[in-house]
Design a protein around this motif. Structure first.
Motif, PDB file in Angstrom:
ATOM      1  N   ARG A  28       9.702   6.298 -34.373  1.00 49.70           N
ATOM      2  CA  ARG A  28      11.295   7.123 -33.875  1.00 49.70           C
ATOM      3  C   ARG A  28      10.816   8.757 -34.230  1.00 49.70           C
ATOM      4  NH1 ARG A  28      16.101   5.438 -37.622  1.00 49.70           N
ATOM      5  NH2 ARG A  28      16.918   6.084 -36.024  1.00 49.70           N
ATOM      6  N   THR A  29      11.331   8.970 -32.460  1.00 47.81           N
ATOM      7  CA  THR A  29      10.909  10.735 -32.686  1.00 47.81           C
ATOM      8  C   THR A  29      11.584  12.218 -33.544  1.00 47.81           C
ATOM      9  OG1 THR A  29      12.570  10.611 -30.316  1.00 47.81           O
ATOM     10  CG2 THR A  29      10.149  10.154 -30.757  1.00 47.81           C
ATOM     11  N   ASP A  68      15.260  11.403 -31.826  1.00 51.69           N
ATOM     12  CA  ASP A  68      15.913   9.967 -32.079  1.00 51.69           C
ATOM     13  C   ASP A  68      16.509  10.348 -33.992  1.00 51.69           C
ATOM     14  OD1 ASP A  68      15.122   7.782 -30.843  1.00 51.69           O
ATOM     15  OD2 ASP A  68      12.966   7.572 -32.001  1.00 51.69           O
TER      16      ASP A  68
END
Length: 205
Positions: free
Chosen positions: A39-40, A59
């Protein structure tokens, strides 16, 4: 193809403008193959652009991040680490992760960010070169190790030319690969050793 990870929680990858594209690809690819979601995380919800011009839509934002929800925080290098304090909030987030016993992996310029935050003063670490970190004024120069990548407890550090060694340390820390399999993975991707592929194939990796 890979062993089930010890902790299947997601891995948080920090993203920001001028992010160095080449530094975390091996790490995130093989963590994802082991079952970790990637997840960014951005400073805001706005898209960022890497050094290579890739557009990334985060994200999550830093305000959404809680250490207990993650297996690892990855901090890539970026030009912005050396041009001001814009990325300092990411280093402060790394402090929160380490205080909570959740691993942090920093490469290239992100190591300087951790140095400024005081997180390398009492931990073995590495970076591009020792004088790069010395320029931050940090107090951890005697803990600098002149090698490709270093793990000290829950912290991994590496220089910009060592993305494969960086991945090796992370994969070992999270238990994705171990022992001769981890060594073979490194030899395959770092040294193009065909014998290493045979080890991985025999181990079902």
């Amino acid at each position: 193809m890979t062993r089930k990870p010890v902790d299947p929680k997601p891995v948080y990858l920090a993203v920001y403008d001028t992010l160095a594209d080449w530094e975390t690809g091996h790490t995130t690819a093989y963590l994802a193959r082991a079952g970790h979601g990637i997840r960014t995380v951005g400073a805001s919800g706005d898209p960022v652009r890497t050094i290579g011009g890739l557009r990334i839509q985060p994200d999550l934002t830093l305000d959404d991040v809680r250490p207990e929800d993650a297996a690892l925080l990855i901090l890539p290098g970026a030009d912005l680490w050396d041009t001001g304090d814009e990325l300092a909030p990411f280093a402060r987030t790394a402090r929160e992760f380490l205080a909570a016993g959740v691993p942090v992996a920093a490469i290239c310029g992100a190591t300087a960010g951790l140095a400024r935050e005081g997180l390398l003063d009492d931990r073995a670490h590495t970076s591009a070169v020792s004088f790069y970190l010395a320029a931050t004024g940090y107090a951890g120069g005697d803990r600098y190790v002149d090698t490709d990548a270093v793990t000290d407890g829950d912290l991994v550090t590496a220089g910009p030319t060592e993305p494969v060694a960086f991945a090796r340390e992370v994969l070992g820390l999270l238990g994705v690969y171990e022992g001769e399999v981890l060594d073979a993975w490194y030899r395959l991707f770092h040294d193009s050793d065909p014998g290493a592929y045979e080890v991985l194939e025999a181990a079902g990796k």
